[in-house]
Write an enzyme that holds these catalytic residues in place. Structure first.
Site, PDB file in Angstrom:
ATOM      1  N   GLY A 123      34.904  16.003  29.649  1.00  0.00           N
ATOM      2  CA  GLY A 123      34.766  16.976  30.729  1.00  0.00           C
ATOM      3  C   GLY A 123      35.079  16.412  32.099  1.00  0.00           C
ATOM      4  N   GLU A 278      20.602  -6.396  39.272  1.00  0.00           N
ATOM      5  CA  GLU A 278      22.025  -6.737  39.436  1.00  0.00           C
ATOM      6  C   GLU A 278      22.509  -6.431  40.857  1.00  0.00           C
ATOM      7  OE1 GLU A 278      23.710  -6.512  34.843  1.00  0.00           O
ATOM      8  OE2 GLU A 278      24.379  -4.971  36.227  1.00  0.00           O
ATOM      9  N   GLY A 367      16.046   4.355  36.712  1.00  0.00           N
ATOM     10  CA  GLY A 367      16.358   4.775  35.349  1.00  0.00           C
ATOM     11  C   GLY A 367      17.441   5.834  35.309  1.00  0.00           C
ATOM     12  N   ASP A 413      23.651   6.992  25.330  1.00  0.00           N
ATOM     13  CA  ASP A 413      22.584   7.274  26.295  1.00  0.00           C
ATOM     14  C   ASP A 413      21.941   8.640  26.055  1.00  0.00           C
ATOM     15  OD1 ASP A 413      23.251   4.876  27.427  1.00  0.00           O
ATOM     16  OD2 ASP A 413      23.621   5.650  29.444  1.00  0.00           O
ATOM     17  N   HIS A 549      29.729 -30.429  21.001  1.00  0.00           N
ATOM     18  CA  HIS A 549      29.085 -31.144  22.105  1.00  0.00           C
ATOM     19  C   HIS A 549      30.143 -31.551  23.123  1.00  0.00           C
ATOM     20  CE1 HIS A 549      26.357 -33.734  24.275  1.00  0.00           C
ATOM     21  NE2 HIS A 549      27.291 -34.674  24.250  1.00  0.00           N
TER      22      HIS A 549
HETATM   23  C1  LIG Z   1      25.444   0.499  37.290  1.00  0.00           C
HETATM   24  C2  LIG Z   1      25.398   0.403  35.779  1.00  0.00           C
HETATM   25  C3  LIG Z   1      25.712  -0.789  35.164  1.00  0.00           C
HETATM   26  C4  LIG Z   1      25.674  -0.879  33.777  1.00  0.00           C
HETATM   27  N1  LIG Z   1      25.979  -2.077  33.200  1.00  0.00           N
HETATM   28  C5  LIG Z   1      25.935  -2.190  31.875  1.00  0.00           C
HETATM   29  C6  LIG Z   1      26.283  -3.406  31.253  1.00  0.00           C
HETATM   30  O1  LIG Z   1      26.639  -4.389  31.899  1.00  0.00           O
HETATM   31  N2  LIG Z   1      26.233  -3.481  29.917  1.00  0.00           N
HETATM   32  C7  LIG Z   1      25.844  -2.412  29.156  1.00  0.00           C
HETATM   33  O2  LIG Z   1      25.803  -2.534  27.935  1.00  0.00           O
HETATM   34  N3  LIG Z   1      25.513  -1.242  29.716  1.00  0.00           N
HETATM   35  C8  LIG Z   1      25.555  -1.106  31.055  1.00  0.00           C
HETATM   36  N4  LIG Z   1      25.247   0.086  31.618  1.00  0.00           N
HETATM   37  C9  LIG Z   1      24.856   1.201  30.756  1.00  0.00           C
HETATM   38  C10 LIG Z   1      26.106   1.859  30.146  1.00  0.00           C
HETATM   39  O3  LIG Z   1      26.977   2.255  31.190  1.00  0.00           O
HETATM   40  C11 LIG Z   1      25.717   3.060  29.305  1.00  0.00           C
HETATM   41  O4  LIG Z   1      24.737   2.677  28.366  1.00  0.00           O
HETATM   42  C12 LIG Z   1      26.918   3.596  28.576  1.00  0.00           C
HETATM   43  O5  LIG Z   1      27.898   4.006  29.497  1.00  0.00           O
HETATM   44  C13 LIG Z   1      26.530   4.777  27.686  1.00  0.00           C
HETATM   45  O6  LIG Z   1      27.665   5.220  27.026  1.00  0.00           O
HETATM   46  P1  LIG Z   1      27.785   6.716  26.471  1.00  0.00           P
HETATM   47  O7  LIG Z   1      29.095   6.771  25.766  1.00  0.00           O
HETATM   48  O8  LIG Z   1      26.563   7.075  25.755  1.00  0.00           O
HETATM   49  O9  LIG Z   1      27.817   7.637  27.754  1.00  0.00           O
HETATM   50  P2  LIG Z   1      28.728   7.665  29.085  1.00  0.00           P
HETATM   51  O10 LIG Z   1      29.406   6.367  29.315  1.00  0.00           O
HETATM   52  O11 LIG Z   1      27.854   8.193  30.137  1.00  0.00           O
HETATM   53  O12 LIG Z   1      29.856   8.700  28.703  1.00  0.00           O
HETATM   54  C14 LIG Z   1      29.590  10.053  28.489  1.00  0.00           C
HETATM   55  C15 LIG Z   1      30.853  10.858  28.729  1.00  0.00           C
HETATM   56  O13 LIG Z   1      30.645  12.199  28.298  1.00  0.00           O
HETATM   57  C16 LIG Z   1      31.233  13.092  29.216  1.00  0.00           C
HETATM   58  N5  LIG Z   1      30.556  14.385  29.042  1.00  0.00           N
HETATM   59  C17 LIG Z   1      29.267  14.670  29.292  1.00  0.00           C
HETATM   60  N6  LIG Z   1      28.997  15.945  28.919  1.00  0.00           N
HETATM   61  C18 LIG Z   1      30.145  16.462  28.428  1.00  0.00           C
HETATM   62  C19 LIG Z   1      30.506  17.720  27.873  1.00  0.00           C
HETATM   63  N7  LIG Z   1      29.621  18.717  27.722  1.00  0.00           N
HETATM   64  N8  LIG Z   1      31.781  17.900  27.461  1.00  0.00           N
HETATM   65  C20 LIG Z   1      32.691  16.902  27.569  1.00  0.00           C
HETATM   66  N9  LIG Z   1      32.403  15.684  28.087  1.00  0.00           N
HETATM   67  C21 LIG Z   1      31.149  15.471  28.494  1.00  0.00           C
HETATM   68  C22 LIG Z   1      31.001  12.425  30.558  1.00  0.00           C
HETATM   69  O14 LIG Z   1      31.907  12.921  31.516  1.00  0.00           O
HETATM   70  C23 LIG Z   1      31.237  10.961  30.208  1.00  0.00           C
HETATM   71  O15 LIG Z   1      32.585  10.618  30.361  1.00  0.00           O
HETATM   72  C24 LIG Z   1      25.294   0.240  33.007  1.00  0.00           C
HETATM   73  C25 LIG Z   1      24.997   1.448  33.624  1.00  0.00           C
HETATM   74  C26 LIG Z   1      25.043   1.539  35.000  1.00  0.00           C
HETATM   75  C27 LIG Z   1      24.743   2.853  35.659  1.00  0.00           C
HETATM   76  N1  LIG Z   2      23.513  -5.273  32.307  1.00  0.00           N
HETATM   77  C1  LIG Z   2      23.166  -4.161  31.665  1.00  0.00           C
HETATM   78  O1  LIG Z   2      23.186  -4.088  30.444  1.00  0.00           O
HETATM   79  C2  LIG Z   2      22.783  -2.965  32.455  1.00  0.00           C
HETATM   80  C3  LIG Z   2      22.998  -2.916  33.819  1.00  0.00           C
HETATM   81  C4  LIG Z   2      22.619  -1.788  34.502  1.00  0.00           C
HETATM   82  C5  LIG Z   2      22.070  -0.731  33.828  1.00  0.00           C
HETATM   83  N2  LIG Z   2      21.871  -0.795  32.502  1.00  0.00           N
HETATM   84  C6  LIG Z   2      21.241   0.321  31.780  1.00  0.00           C
HETATM   85  O2  LIG Z   2      21.054   1.397  32.660  1.00  0.00           O
HETATM   86  C7  LIG Z   2      19.759   1.944  32.479  1.00  0.00           C
HETATM   87  C8  LIG Z   2      19.177   2.293  33.813  1.00  0.00           C
HETATM   88  O3  LIG Z   2      18.890   1.102  34.581  1.00  0.00           O
HETATM   89  P1  LIG Z   2      17.756   1.115  35.677  1.00  0.00           P
HETATM   90  O4  LIG Z   2      17.650  -0.236  36.254  1.00  0.00           O
HETATM   91  O5  LIG Z   2      17.951   2.282  36.584  1.00  0.00           O
HETATM   92  O6  LIG Z   2      16.468   1.500  34.820  1.00  0.00           O
HETATM   93  P2  LIG Z   2      15.300   0.592  34.208  1.00  0.00           P
HETATM   94  O7  LIG Z   2      14.545   1.494  33.321  1.00  0.00           O
HETATM   95  O8  LIG Z   2      15.823  -0.687  33.699  1.00  0.00           O
HETATM   96  O9  LIG Z   2      14.407   0.235  35.486  1.00  0.00           O
HETATM   97  C9  LIG Z   2      13.850   1.236  36.296  1.00  0.00           C
HETATM   98  C10 LIG Z   2      12.683   0.639  37.079  1.00  0.00           C
HETATM   99  O10 LIG Z   2      12.318   1.571  38.077  1.00  0.00           O
HETATM  100  C11 LIG Z   2      10.881   1.654  38.154  1.00  0.00           C
HETATM  101  N3  LIG Z   2      10.566   2.980  38.751  1.00  0.00           N
HETATM  102  C12 LIG Z   2      10.753   4.185  38.214  1.00  0.00           C
HETATM  103  N4  LIG Z   2      10.404   5.171  39.077  1.00  0.00           N
HETATM  104  C13 LIG Z   2       9.975   4.551  40.218  1.00  0.00           C
HETATM  105  C14 LIG Z   2       9.513   5.015  41.497  1.00  0.00           C
HETATM  106  N5  LIG Z   2       9.403   6.305  41.813  1.00  0.00           N
HETATM  107  N6  LIG Z   2       9.184   4.104  42.424  1.00  0.00           N
HETATM  108  C15 LIG Z   2       9.298   2.781  42.151  1.00  0.00           C
HETATM  109  N7  LIG Z   2       9.744   2.291  40.978  1.00  0.00           N
HETATM  110  C16 LIG Z   2      10.083   3.161  40.016  1.00  0.00           C
HETATM  111  C17 LIG Z   2      10.457   1.450  36.715  1.00  0.00           C
HETATM  112  O11 LIG Z   2       9.131   0.996  36.622  1.00  0.00           O
HETATM  113  C18 LIG Z   2      11.448   0.409  36.218  1.00  0.00           C
HETATM  114  O12 LIG Z   2      11.005  -0.921  36.410  1.00  0.00           O
HETATM  115  C19 LIG Z   2      18.937   0.932  31.756  1.00  0.00           C
HETATM  116  O13 LIG Z   2      18.351   1.572  30.654  1.00  0.00           O
HETATM  117  C20 LIG Z   2      19.866  -0.135  31.325  1.00  0.00           C
HETATM  118  O14 LIG Z   2      19.855  -0.253  29.929  1.00  0.00           O
HETATM  119  C21 LIG Z   2      22.205  -1.895  31.810  1.00  0.00           C
END
Ligand SMILES: Cc1cc2nc3c(=O)[nH]c(=O)nc-3n(C[C@H](O)[C@H](O)[C@H](O)COP(=O)(O)OP(=O)(O)OC[C@H]3O[C@@H](n4cnc5c(N)ncnc54)[C@H](O)[C@@H]3O)c2cc1C
Ligand SMILES: NC(=O)c1ccc[n+]([C@@H]2O[C@H](COP(=O)([O-])OP(=O)(O)OC[C@H]3O[C@@H](n4cnc5c(N)ncnc54)[C@H](O)[C@@H]3O)[C@@H](O)[C@H]2O)c1
Length: 582
Positions: A123, A278, A367, A413, A549
């Site tokens: 989408g 991060e 989150g 997710d 090593h």
């Molecule tokens: C800042 C940040 C850093 C992150 N870093 C890491 C990391 O280093 N390592 C890691 O493992 N994870 C990381 N994550 C988490 C990771 O990005 C997500 O877990 C991952 O993208 C989930 O993949 P997904 O395919 O479930 O969903 P998404 O990547 O969210 O993809 C979902 C797709 O579905 C599409 N979509 C939604 N609804 C519809 C619909 N009705 N019709 C058609 N298309 C639709 C959306 O447009 C989107 O393109 C990070 C997340 C954030 C925000």
């Molecule tokens: N390197 C990676 O794999 C990576 C990097 C970025 C994100 N992610 C994914 O993205 C998801 C989201 O990351 P995130 O850091 O937003 O979520 P998170 O769940 O890791 O952390 C959210 C934190 O916010 C706190 N919080 C929630 N509401 C609050 C409030 N009102 N006031 C103060 N603190 C509050 C929680 O207690 C928690 O510690 C994670 O589930 C993670 O798996 C993964």
């Protein structure tokens, strides 16, 4: 039911070449001719494919999954692999995936590899969160922050005998690096799907009924496609608690922060999870001061407590970071008319007002919320739970009564099991295995996670409190082993001796319950442990694995060797009994 036929085209003639029977039930069905049109030298040719698989009928839908041009005997040939879905009911596709993020992409590639006719509906833009607004651009920024940190660390460089003039950066160029990387990876993802014959359908997908999806773009008529299997992979969006007003400039989420449009002098980061930590690494390396606001009693509450404490000592205390824990950001008002961002804090437990902070900007990292709105789940009687799609351990979607729905799965997710890119993709692969008759349950305890700070943090399996709780419930003992990066030659050669690896295990069986690492390249090191958990390898055996090593991997070698397991290893026993001549 899926079958494959390989066709060969000689100078315009397209004829069946060989038949590959992929029927898992081993039937002796006579070959069935199924009409097939193939494109050869730009012309569409009508031919037929031969399928020798039960359930494939002449009315079955056939799709090309692979074309390969070859030169044989000096003549141009077209080799075509086709797949057909058979049975009584016909569908446009074997698999329709809604959402082309990393989860959808992983599922799609595995589906075509398995010979399934596959479509993916997107989408917005291919790549989803990870590629466009998550893992990829954030790691590009973290690559810059890592280098900036190193170049600014005079003490560290001096110890290595290096002298560097003051390191500088160009904010716009750093932002462009992140954006360019996302564009490049998005292109790779798109091309990999197109190249393998996945149909990319653009538009927002809505489930109309079991096996039926509508998709469409604003201004265009909707289209309807049917699929024997539908995989929901619609991902997530930033969760913003009520009372917090996002303006995208002074109060923003990771979606905006990744664009690095400016670097505030003072940035409040609400939430000290993965995103908060991060981004604190990025922004402090680029000159900002950070204040963490964390609802729970300690920073980084999701990590193993011992690793969390170490992370605070290494990644927080020496940097320009302070924090408020046990407080909720109740109300945040963006900067306006020369006034700063105003953050009203309340005590998490009592909800009593605590403090008011005035900062330049606030990043909301509290989150992520599943993106399941408008998906039409009500049409298949599914009720979300806080927005997440309920699934069983095989990612089969459950209806209100807790029953599975024929051919409907949800990965990534959107199901909330583990919000990580590789977990989404692994769940997709697991689903495709199931629909091609290989039962497969992903062991989420074997899925590693990493936080790409400097140094990195990584983990797999249970934390120590989780392991102790499980041990109490199930009646077994838990032991802990630890090794330090300070004893590792490679880490010391890099002058990066700060770090710890921690093993949580069962001393009676040698089962690995969890491994947590903080240190140089921890994100890469964790895979030895996660693979061991996935394969069910005991410490009794893995401690005999040989590591080069000097490498950082010796940190884990030492870790497994230092564990005290009751029973001897099966490897050592077999080695003792049958010495291998060298
Ligand atoms: C800042 C940040 C850093 C992150 N870093 C890491 C990391 O280093 N390592 C890691 O493992 N994870 C990381 N994550 C988490 C990771 O990005 C997500 O877990 C991952 O993208 C989930 O993949 P997904 O395919 O479930 O969903 P998404 O990547 O969210 O993809 C979902 C797709 O579905 C599409 N979509 C939604 N609804 C519809 C619909 N009705 N019709 C058609 N298309 C639709 C959306 O447009 C989107 O393109 C990070 C997340 C954030 C925000
Ligand atoms: N390197 C990676 O794999 C990576 C990097 C970025 C994100 N992610 C994914 O993205 C998801 C989201 O990351 P995130 O850091 O937003 O979520 P998170 O769940 O890791 O952390 C959210 C934190 O916010 C706190 N919080 C929630 N509401 C609050 C409030 N009102 N006031 C103060 N603190 C509050 C929680 O207690 C928690 O510690 C994670 O589930 C993670 O798996 C993964």
């Amino acid at each position: 039911m899926v079958a494959e036929a390989t066709m060969l085209a000689f100078n315009g003639l397209v004829k069946p070449w060989s038949v590959k029977d992929s029927c898992s039930s081993g039937c002796n069905a006579a070959p069935t001719k199924v009409p097939l049109s193939v494109e050869f030298r730009g012309l569409r040719k009508e031919s037929f494919a031969l399928f020798k698989t039960c359930g494939i009928q002449s009315s079955s839908s056939v799709s090309l999954v692979k074309r390969q041009r070859q030169i044989r005997d000096g003549k141009s040939q077209l080799r075509v692999q086709a797949s057909a879905s058979g049975g009584t009911q016909t569908f446009d596709y074997d698999v329709i995936i809604i959402g082309a993020g990393v989860g959808g992409h992983g599922a799609a590639l595995h589906a075509v590899e398995k010979g399934l006719k596959t479509a993916i509906i997107e989408g917005d833009i291919v790549g989803g969160t990870c590629v466009n607004r998550g893992c990829v651009p954030s790691k590009a920024l973290l690559a810059v922050s890592g280098r900036m940190r190193e170049l600014q660390d005079e003490h560290h460089l001096k110890a290595l005998g290096i002298q560097v003039d003051a390191a500088k950066f160009d904010r716009a160029a750093v932002a462009a690096h992140a954006d360019n990387l996302a564009t490049k990876i998005r292109g790779n993802l798109t091309n990999s799907m197109k190249g393998l014959g996945v149909d990319i359908l653009i538009g927002v997908g809505t489930i109309l009924a079991p096996h039926k999806v509508k998709y469409g773009k604003i201004g265009y008529p909707d289209r309807i496609v049917t699929g024997k299997n539908i995989i929901i992979a619609t991902g997530s969006v930033p969760f913003v608690p009520p009372g917090i007003e996002i303006d995208g400039k002074s109060v923003f989420t990771s979606d905006h922060a990744l664009k690095l449009e400016w670097i505030p002098d003072w940035l409040a980061i609400v939430g000290s999870g993965y995103i908060g930590l991060e981004f604190s690494d990025v922004y402090t390396a680029l000159g900002a001061e950070v204040t963490f606001i964390e609802a729970l009693d300690g920073l980084m509450p999701g990590f193993d407590p011992e690793i969390g404490k170490l992370a605070q000592r290494v990644l927080v205390n020496p940097r320009k970071i302070d924090w408020h824990t046990g407080v909720l950001a109740k109300k945040i008002t963006p900067a306006k008319d020369g006034k700063p961002v105003i953050i009203e804090l309340v005590d998490t437990k009592t909800k009593e007002p605590k403090e008011v902070l005035e900062v330049d900007a606030a990043l909301i990292a509290t989150g992520r919320a599943p993106f399941t709105k408008g998906l039409g789940l009500e049409n298949v009687k599914v009720e979300t739970q806080r927005g997440f799609v309920p699934v069983d351990e095989r990612m089969r979607v459950l209806d209100k009564q807790g029953n599975t729905i024929s051919g409907l799965f949800c990965i990534g997710d959107a199901n909330g099991k583990m919000m990580l890119a590789h977990a989404a993709s692994a769940q997709g692969i697991s689903v495709v295995e199931q629909i091609t008759d290989n039962d497969n349950v992903l062991n989420h305890l074997s899925v590693p996670a990493a936080c790409f700070t400097h140094p990195e943090i990584s983990m797999v399996g249970l934390t120590e409190p989780q392991a102790r709780k499980k041990a109490e419930e199930e009646g077994f003992k838990v032991s802990i082993a630890k090794t330090s990066f300070k004893a590792n030659t490679k880490a010391l050669a890099e002058n990066e001796g700060e770090g710890l690896a921690k093993l949580i295990y069962r001393p009676d069986t040698g089962e690995i319950l969890g491994v947590h690492i903080l240190g140089l390249h921890a994100a890469d090191l964790i895979h030895e442990a996660s693979n061991a958990i996935a394969m069910g390898t005991s410490i009794k055996d893995i401690k005999f694995a040989v590591h080069a090593h000097p490498t950082l991997s010796e940190v884990l070698d030492e870790l497994f060797k230092s564990a005290k397991v009751d029973e001897p290893s099966s490897v050592s026993r077999s080695v003792n009994r049958e010495p291998v001549p060298v």
